[in-house]
Design an enzyme around this catalytic site. Structure first.
Site, PDB file in Angstrom:
ATOM      1  CE  LYS A 232       3.562   4.975   5.325  1.00 10.43           C
ATOM      2  NZ  LYS A 232       3.065   3.636   5.083  1.00 10.43           N
TER       3      LYS A 232
ATOM      4  CE  LYS B  47      -3.775   8.057   2.232  1.00 14.85           C
ATOM      5  NZ  LYS B  47      -2.899   6.914   1.992  1.00 14.85           N
TER       6      LYS B  47
ATOM      7  CE  LYS C  41      -6.553   0.509   7.634  1.00 11.79           C
ATOM      8  NZ  LYS C  41      -5.363   0.198   6.860  1.00 11.79           N
TER       9      LYS C  41
HETATM   10  P1  TYM Z   1      -4.179   0.234   3.151  1.00 10.40           P
HETATM   11  O1  TYM Z   1      -4.277  -0.751   4.252  1.00 10.40           O
HETATM   12  O2  TYM Z   1      -3.521   1.533   3.436  1.00 10.40           O
HETATM   13  O3  TYM Z   1      -5.635   0.561   2.598  1.00 10.40           O
HETATM   14  C1  TYM Z   1      -6.549  -0.458   2.226  1.00 10.40           C
HETATM   15  C2  TYM Z   1      -7.359  -0.029   1.012  1.00 10.40           C
HETATM   16  O4  TYM Z   1      -8.103   1.162   1.295  1.00 10.40           O
HETATM   17  C3  TYM Z   1      -7.808   2.157   0.313  1.00 10.40           C
HETATM   18  N1  TYM Z   1      -7.832   3.474   0.968  1.00 10.40           N
HETATM   19  C4  TYM Z   1      -8.588   4.496   0.575  1.00 10.40           C
HETATM   20  N2  TYM Z   1      -9.468   4.627  -0.437  1.00 10.40           N
HETATM   21  C5  TYM Z   1     -10.087   5.814  -0.581  1.00 10.40           C
HETATM   22  N3  TYM Z   1      -9.863   6.870   0.243  1.00 10.40           N
HETATM   23  C6  TYM Z   1      -8.995   6.785   1.275  1.00 10.40           C
HETATM   24  N4  TYM Z   1      -8.803   7.826   2.083  1.00 10.40           N
HETATM   25  C7  TYM Z   1      -8.313   5.558   1.469  1.00 10.40           C
HETATM   26  N5  TYM Z   1      -7.393   5.127   2.379  1.00 10.40           N
HETATM   27  C8  TYM Z   1      -7.118   3.857   2.054  1.00 10.40           C
HETATM   28  C9  TYM Z   1      -6.406   1.811  -0.165  1.00 10.40           C
HETATM   29  O5  TYM Z   1      -6.134   2.381  -1.425  1.00 10.40           O
HETATM   30  C10 TYM Z   1      -6.478   0.312  -0.201  1.00 10.40           C
HETATM   31  O6  TYM Z   1      -7.125  -0.144  -1.377  1.00 10.40           O
HETATM   32  N6  TYM Z   1      -0.378  -1.554   0.431  1.00 10.40           N
HETATM   33  C11 TYM Z   1      -1.801  -1.659   0.672  1.00 10.40           C
HETATM   34  C12 TYM Z   1      -2.249  -3.035   1.087  1.00 10.40           C
HETATM   35  C13 TYM Z   1      -1.835  -4.142   0.177  1.00 10.40           C
HETATM   36  C14 TYM Z   1      -2.467  -4.502  -1.059  1.00 10.40           C
HETATM   37  C15 TYM Z   1      -1.750  -5.650  -1.529  1.00 10.40           C
HETATM   38  C16 TYM Z   1      -3.530  -3.981  -1.785  1.00 10.40           C
HETATM   39  C17 TYM Z   1      -0.831  -5.037   0.371  1.00 10.40           C
HETATM   40  N7  TYM Z   1      -0.781  -5.945  -0.625  1.00 10.40           N
HETATM   41  C18 TYM Z   1      -2.110  -6.265  -2.722  1.00 10.40           C
HETATM   42  C19 TYM Z   1      -3.874  -4.615  -2.997  1.00 10.40           C
HETATM   43  C20 TYM Z   1      -3.162  -5.745  -3.459  1.00 10.40           C
HETATM   44  C21 TYM Z   1      -2.188  -0.701   1.794  1.00 10.40           C
HETATM   45  O7  TYM Z   1      -1.373  -0.317   2.595  1.00 10.40           O
HETATM   46  O8  TYM Z   1      -3.522  -0.435   1.859  1.00 10.40           O
END
Ligand code: TYM
Length: 335
Positions: free
Chosen positions: A115, A198, A201
């Site tokens: 980032k 990847k 969003k």
């Molecule tokens: P976030 O919001 O970016 O994504 C949510 C979940 O989706 C998975 N993911 C993917 N899996 C496969 N292929 C992709 N292209 C892809 N893009 C996203 C992410 O790995 C995630 O599981 N920091 C985290 C959110 C968070 C969290 C937590 C997760 C905050 N606290 C505690 C687990 C436990 C995040 O930004 O995910």
């Protein structure tokens, strides 16, 4: 009563809709695992503040994310589904964990480095630097055994483990040390237009992202236009054929079929047929989820009520851990 092991996971409310990577990489696992684990799922709105947000839009995206969890199969009477900021203990434990994290350790997180590289040093806030400690707080407050996530979150869960072990060694055992659970193939779904990146969003172009709440016609069109290669055979090969391989993984994940069986079915047929069938698979999967999500969003008061009840349940668990942590680090109890 036998207590079930605990599971924790969450997503950022950073868009109006989840994308197919969130769905396949996370939500589909959550839906299965909530049956055998005591599960906690949060909409991590505090995390989303690390990006610029319009306040009214953030509120709306938070509701929309919660609605998609439920529409995608999370049962708010079985699992605890809540909004992170409704449970103040998250931010409080984060502070404690920042005091246990080395500055260099925080700067080594890949997502942070990416980032900073993308937005520049001045645009990257301190919030972005301490973001993984907030994620660690989310997980550790609930005495979590497993954290089902996509591949991109693995390093953050590893840091969470390190912080739990460090705290337990220094102050006495307060935390369960959690394990990440990452699906080998579906843990990383790639952008349809740029199949070595990847799917995200926050992708620059919309054409490569399949949104759960997109109009079905738009979803089908994006699949028909997905980048492939000139070989013309439906065959899995991550290195040589990233586009086709990604589509195969999506196909397999949504149908529960094995990739070799799908390759056989399309042997000697072109990409057109394959994409047309995949579009149907995705649209059929998404359509009922979309319909349920929109129905839930038509009654925001009821959705807010469910989230409030669930936040109450989450808070009970979180506050017990936080009180123990405060005692262990030596904060004087209020009389
Ligand atoms: P976030 O919001 O970016 O994504 C949510 C979940 O989706 C998975 N993911 C993917 N899996 C496969 N292929 C992709 N292209 C892809 N893009 C996203 C992410 O790995 C995630 O599981 N920091 C985290 C959110 C968070 C969290 C937590 C997760 C905050 N606290 C505690 C687990 C436990 C995040 O930004 O995910």
């Amino acid at each position: 009563m036998v207590t079930r092991p605990r599971l924790y996971s969450g997503m950022q409310p950073s868009a109006d809709s989840l994308q197919i990577g969130n769905y396949i990489g996370a939500l589909m696992q959550w839906r299965e695992l909530q049956q055998s684990y005591q599960a906690f799922f949060s909409v991590v709105d505090l995390h989303a503040l690390t990006q610029p947000n319009d306040p009214a839009e953030l509120r709306e995206k938070t509701r929309r994310t919660a609605a998609q969890y439920i529409a995608g199969g999370i049962e708010p009477s079985r699992a605890t589904l809540y909004v992170q900021s409704h449970v103040p203990a998250h931010a409080e434990l984060q502070w404690i964990l920042t005091t246990l994290t080395g500055e260099g350790e925080a700067r080594r997180m890949t997502q942070y480095k990416d980032k900073v590289a993308r937005y520049g040093k001045d645009a990257a806030s301190v919030g972005l630097l301490v973001y993984p400690m907030l994620m660690a707080a989310d997980i550790l407050l609930y005495q979590t055994d497993i954290v089902p996530v996509g591949e991109d979150q693995k390093q953050h869960v590893e840091l969470t483990r390190d912080l739990a072990e460090r705290f337990n060694a220094r102050y006495g055992r307060a935390f369960t040390v959690p394990m990440p659970v990452i699906q080998r193939e579906t843990g990383r779904i790639y952008d349809l237009q740029n199949p070595t990146a990847k799917m995200s969003k926050s992708a620059e172009s919309d054409a490569g992202v399949l949104w759960l709440l997109d109009d079905p016609a738009v979803t089908a069109k994006k699949i028909m236009r997905a980048v492939t290669d000139s070989e013309g055979s439906v065959r899995y090969d991550r290195q040589a054929k990233p586009g086709v391989s990604n589509l195969l993984v999506i196909y397999a994940a949504l149908t529960g079929r094995q990739i070799p069986a799908i390759e056989d079915e399309y042997a000697g047929r072109g990409y057109g047929d394959f994409k047309k069938d995949l579009a149907e698979v995705v649209v059929n999967e998404f359509a009922p989820v979309r319909e349920r999500a929109l129905a839930l969003l038509a009654d925001p008061a009821e959705l807010d009520r469910v989230l409030a009840v669930n936040a109450g349940r989450a808070e009970e668990v979180a506050n017990a851990t936080l009180a123990d942590v405060y005692d262990k680090v030596g904060l004087l109890r209020r009389a």
